[in-house]
Design an enzyme around this catalytic site. Structure first.
Site, PDB file in Angstrom:
ATOM      1  N   GLY A 296     -28.895 -16.390  34.740  1.00 21.34           N
ATOM      2  CA  GLY A 296     -28.243 -15.381  35.557  1.00 21.34           C
ATOM      3  C   GLY A 296     -27.582 -14.323  34.686  1.00 21.34           C
ATOM      4  N   SER A 297     -26.458 -13.819  35.139  1.00 24.45           N
ATOM      5  CA  SER A 297     -25.820 -12.695  34.449  1.00 24.45           C
ATOM      6  C   SER A 297     -25.194 -13.054  33.118  1.00 24.45           C
ATOM      7  CB  SER A 297     -24.763 -12.061  35.359  1.00 24.45           C
ATOM      8  OG  SER A 297     -25.406 -11.359  36.412  1.00 24.45           O
ATOM      9  N   THR A 298     -25.127 -14.341  32.771  1.00 22.27           N
ATOM     10  CA  THR A 298     -24.675 -14.677  31.418  1.00 22.27           C
ATOM     11  C   THR A 298     -25.674 -14.172  30.383  1.00 22.27           C
ATOM     12  OG1 THR A 298     -25.754 -16.861  31.400  1.00 22.27           O
ATOM     13  CG2 THR A 298     -23.487 -16.747  32.242  1.00 22.27           C
ATOM     14  N   LYS A 300     -26.726 -11.022  30.345  1.00 22.35           N
ATOM     15  CA  LYS A 300     -26.502  -9.593  30.119  1.00 22.35           C
ATOM     16  C   LYS A 300     -25.862  -9.284  28.768  1.00 22.35           C
ATOM     17  CE  LYS A 300     -26.518  -8.613  35.043  1.00 22.35           C
ATOM     18  NZ  LYS A 300     -25.712  -8.536  36.261  1.00 22.35           N
ATOM     19  N   GLY A 612     -28.863 -12.104  38.841  1.00 15.96           N
ATOM     20  CA  GLY A 612     -27.596 -12.714  38.503  1.00 15.96           C
ATOM     21  C   GLY A 612     -26.471 -11.728  38.756  1.00 15.96           C
TER      22      GLY A 612
END
Length: 614
Positions: A296-298, A300, A612
Site C-alpha cells: 500500500g502507501s508505505t 510511496k 494505498g
C-alpha cells in the site's frame, strides 16, 4: 561240532578290527571338536564375542542438554530441564509375565495397552514406555526392580515467554531437535553432541560396571538480538489492537536501524510452544517473515527516494494531481479523501497522493525504477537466516503490463513481507545504507549504500509531515520526532480485490533526527468500522515506541515539545496519552471510507479501484 562252531564265532567277531573302528570314530570326533573350537575361538571369534557381550554388555548414549537461548540482556527465553524416560527390554520382561500388571499400574497405563505394545515388540530389546516424565516418578518405577525396566535421562525444552515469543523461537520435538524458528535455524549449534558409555549388567539387568567411551558435549548458548521487554510490549499492544479492531491477525517488526538487529517480532494469532500438540501448522508460521502483503502507501517513500536518487525529481518539484483521479485504461485510480490539487514532492507523501506517486514514477525509466526499488530488498531474500523467509514478489520490467509501474508506485502489484518493509525503512533511517536483518546479538552484517545519505534524510523529513500534518497523528510520541507512513491496501481474493477487506499498515522510524528504531505494523482485515492505517496501526506504533524508547534509554530529540508539555502541566500520564487528531480530519477519513465502500469491485488483480491511502 562244538569246536568248529566256536572257531566260526571267533572268526566272525574280530576284536582288533572293532577296536580300530572305535578308535577311528573317536579320532574323527576329536578332530571335529578341535576344528570347531578353532573356528569358534580363532576364525569366527568376533561374532561369538559380540553375541556373548550382548547378553551382559550394553553401549548406552549419554544425552546432553541443549544450549540455552537468551535475549539481548541475558534473560533466558529457552532452557532445557532434565527429565527421565522409562524404557524396557520386551524380551526380558515377557519372561516374567506376572510383573506386567505391576508395571502397568506404576505407569498408569491400561494393562491391555501395555501387553499389546510388548507383544508387538517381542523381538526387540528396547522400547520406550514413558517419555519426559518427572525424574522422581521414574525413580519410583525403576525401584520396583521389574525385569528389563530401566530409566534414561533426557531433557525437555521450556519457554518462559510462552506465546509472546513463539514464532521467533519455534520449538523442539520429543527428541529435542529444533522444528521451527530459531530452534531449527541454529539446531546444530544448540544441540551439542551426545556421549556414550559401556555398561556391564548381571542376569537381573542391574549395572555392575560402567566405562566412559565418549564424553558428552553440551550445546552452545545463543544470545538473541531480541529484547524480551520490547517483545512482550509489542505482543500486548498488537493483541489489544486486534481485539479493538476485530481483526483477523497482525504482525509487528522492530529493528535497530544502525545494526540491523531485530529487537522484537510478533505475530497473532499465536500458539504456546510449551504445548504444541494439537495446534494447527498455520498458527505456527512466522507470518512476519513468510507471508506476503501488498505494501500500500508505505511504498510511496520508496518510490520518491528512487526518484530523488535517479534525479527524476527534486524535493521542490511540483506535481499537479488535479482533478484527483486518473484514468488508466479501463481502470481509474483516485486520491482519497479529496482532490489534492498541486503538490510538491513532500506534499505527495503528506497527503498520501496516489496520483502524485504515479506521476513521479512515470518520470523514471522502467529499469531505473525497478533497480532502485529492488536495491531496498524488495523481490530478494532479506538474508536474516530465519527458516522459510520469503523473497517476496517484485516482477522485472519485462513482465510488466501497461499499468504495472503506476500501481506499484503506490503499493499494488508487488508483494513483500513485514520484515522486508522494516528493512527498507531501516535503510532510510540509516542514511541510505541497507543492512541485512539479524536475530543474533552482535552479528553486525556489512551495510550497502543504496541511496545517497542526503536523499535518505530528505525522505525521512518528508515522512515527518505525515505524523505532524497528515493522517498518522496517532503515531506521535511526546518528546520525539517521528517519521512514518501509513498504508491501507485492499486484500486480493479469488475474484479480485475484495470489498471491505484491507490490510492496515504503518511503518516509521524514531527519533527522526537520528533514527534508532524502524518499526512496521500490519493488521489484517480489521472489521470494527476503521481500516485506515493511520487509525488502526499508527496508534500501536505510538504505544510500543513510547515504551521502547524509555526501556532503551533513547534521548528525546524534540525537547521543545517536552518542555511545552511540562510547562502546561501535561507531563505524566496525560503527556503520554495518544494525541487526538482534529475532528475535521477524523470526519474526512470517515467520509473517505463511505466513498470507498461505494466504489465497484474490480475483478482483476491489478490495479484496485483505489490505491494505498492514508
Amino acid at each position: 561240532m562244538n569246536g568248529s562252531g566256536r572257531n566260526r564265532a571267533r572268526n566272525s567277531f574280530n576284536l582288533r578290527r572293532r577296536l580300530q573302528w572305535v578308535g577311528l570314530a573317536l579320532g574323527l570326533c576329536s578332530v571335529s571338536l578341535v576344528g570347531r573350537a578353532a573356528y569358534v575361538q580363532i576364525i569366527n571369534s568376533d561374532f561369538y564375542q559380540r553375541q556373548g557381550e550382548a547378553r551382559y554388555l550394553r553401549e548406552l548414549p549419554i544425552n546432553t542438554s541443549r544450549g540455552m537461548i537468551t535475549d539481548r540482556n541475558g534473560e533466558p527465553v529457552a532452557v532445557s530441564t532434565p527429565v527421565a524416560s522409562i524404557w524396557v527390554n520386551p524380551q526380558e520382561l515377557l519372561r516374567a509375565p506376572d510383573r506386567i500388571p505391576e508395571l502397568a499400574t506404576a505407569l498408569g497405563m491400561p494393562l491391555d495397552e501395555l501387553s499389546s505394545k510388548l507383544s508387538q515388540k517381542s523381538d526387540k530389546e528396547f522400547m520406550f514406555l514413558r517419555r519426559r516424565i518427572n525424574p522422581d516418578d521414574a525413580e519410583k518405577v525403576v525401584a520396583l526392580k521389574i525385569p528389563g525396566v530401566a530409566s534414561q535421562r533426557e531433557f525437555r525444552r521450556f519457554y518462559p515467554q510462552g506465546e509472546a515469543m513463539a514464532h521467533v523461537l519455534g520449538f523442539t520435538n520429543i527428541d529435542d531437535r529444533g522444528q521451527e524458528g530459531l530452534e531449527l535455524a541454529f539446531d546444530e549449534w544448540l544441540r551439542g553432541k551426545p556421549g556414550a558409555k559401556r555398561v556391564i549388567r548381571n542376569r537381573k539387568g542391574e549395572t555392575v560396571e560402567s566405562d566412559l567411551l565418549r564424553a558428552a558435549e553440551p550445546g552452545k548458548d545463543l544470545t538473541l538480538s531480541i529484547d524480551r521487554r520490547i517483545q512482550f510490549l509489542a505482543f500486548k499492544e498488537l493483541r489489544n489492537a486486534l481485539i479493538e479492531n476485530k481483526a483477523a491477525g497482525g504482525s509487528m517488526v522492530i529493528m535497530d536501524v544502525a545494526t540491523g538487529e531485530i529487537l522484537a517480532m510478533v505475530n497473532l494469532p499465536t500458539y504456546n510452544p510449551n504445548s504444541v500438540g494439537g495446534t494447527a501448522p498455520d498458527t505456527r508460521r512466522n507470518r512476519a517473515v513468510t507471508d506476503l502483503v501488498e505494501p500500500g502507501s508505505t511504498m510511496k517513500p520508496i518510490t520518491i527516494a528512487s526518484a530523488l536518487q535517479t534525479g527524476a525529481v527534486t524535493k521542490d518539484t511540483i506535481i499537479d494531481t488535479n482533478p484527483g483521479y486518473m484514468s488508466l485504461g479501463r481502470y481509474t485510480i483516485k486520491d482519497v479523501p479529496r482532490n489534492n490539487g498541486v503538490l510538491n514532492v513532500t506534499g505527495v507523501i503528506t497527503r498520501s497522493s496516489n496520483i502524485g506517486a504515479a506521476k513521479i514514477a512515470a518520470k523514471m525509466p522502467d529499469q531505473a525504477f525497478y533497480d532502485s526499488v529492488h536495491s531496498f530488498g524488495y523481490g530478494s531474500s532479506p538474508n536474516s537466516g530465519f527458516p522459510g523467509e520469503s523473497a517476496g514478489v517484485f516482477p522485472r520490467p519485462a513482465r510488466w503490463s501497461g499499468p504495472s509501474k503506476t500501481t506499484m508506485s503506490y503499493g499494488y502489484g508487488l508483494n513483500v513481507t513485514p520484515l522486508q518493509i522494516a528493512t527498507a525503512y531501516s535503510a532510510l533511517g540509516n542514511g541510505g545504507k541497507l543492512i541485512a536483518p539479524t536475530f543474533v546479538k552482535g552479528q553486525h552484517n556489512e551495510g550497502k549504500q543504496i541511496i545517497d545519505e542526503k536523499v535518505a534524510r530528505e525522505v525521512v523529513a518528508m515522512m515527518e509531515t505525515v505524523v505532524t500534518q497528515g493522517g498518522a497523528k496517532g503515531a506521535a510520541v511526546l518528546g520525539y520526532h517521528v517519521a512514518g507512513k501509513t498504508g491501507t491496501a485492499r486484500k486480493a481474493g479469488p475474484g479480485g480485490y475484495e470489498r471491505g477487506h484491507y490490510n492496515s499498515l504503518f511503518a516509521g522510524v524514531v527519533p527522526a533526527s537520528n533514527p534508532r528504531f524502524a518499526t512496521v505494523i500490519v493488521i489484517n482485515d480489521p472489521q470494527a468500522g476503521k481500516y485506515y492505517g493511520g487509525l488502526v496501526s499508527a496508534p500501536v506504533f505510538h504505544n510500543v515506541m513510547q515504551g521502547a524508547l524509555r526501556l532503551m534509554d533513547v534521548q528525546p530529540d524534540d525537547i521543545d515539545a517536552w518542555l511545552a508539555a511540562q510547562q502546561s502541566g501535561k507531563l505524566g500520564h496525560a503527556a503520554s496519552s495518544l494525541p487526538t487528531p482534529p475532528a475535521e480530519a477524523a470526519n474526512a477519513l470517515d467520509a473517505a471510507a463511505e466513498i470507498d465502500a461505494a466504489l465497484p469491485t474490480v475483478h482483476a488483480p491489478l490495479p484496485p479501484p483505489q490505491g494505498g491511502t492514508q
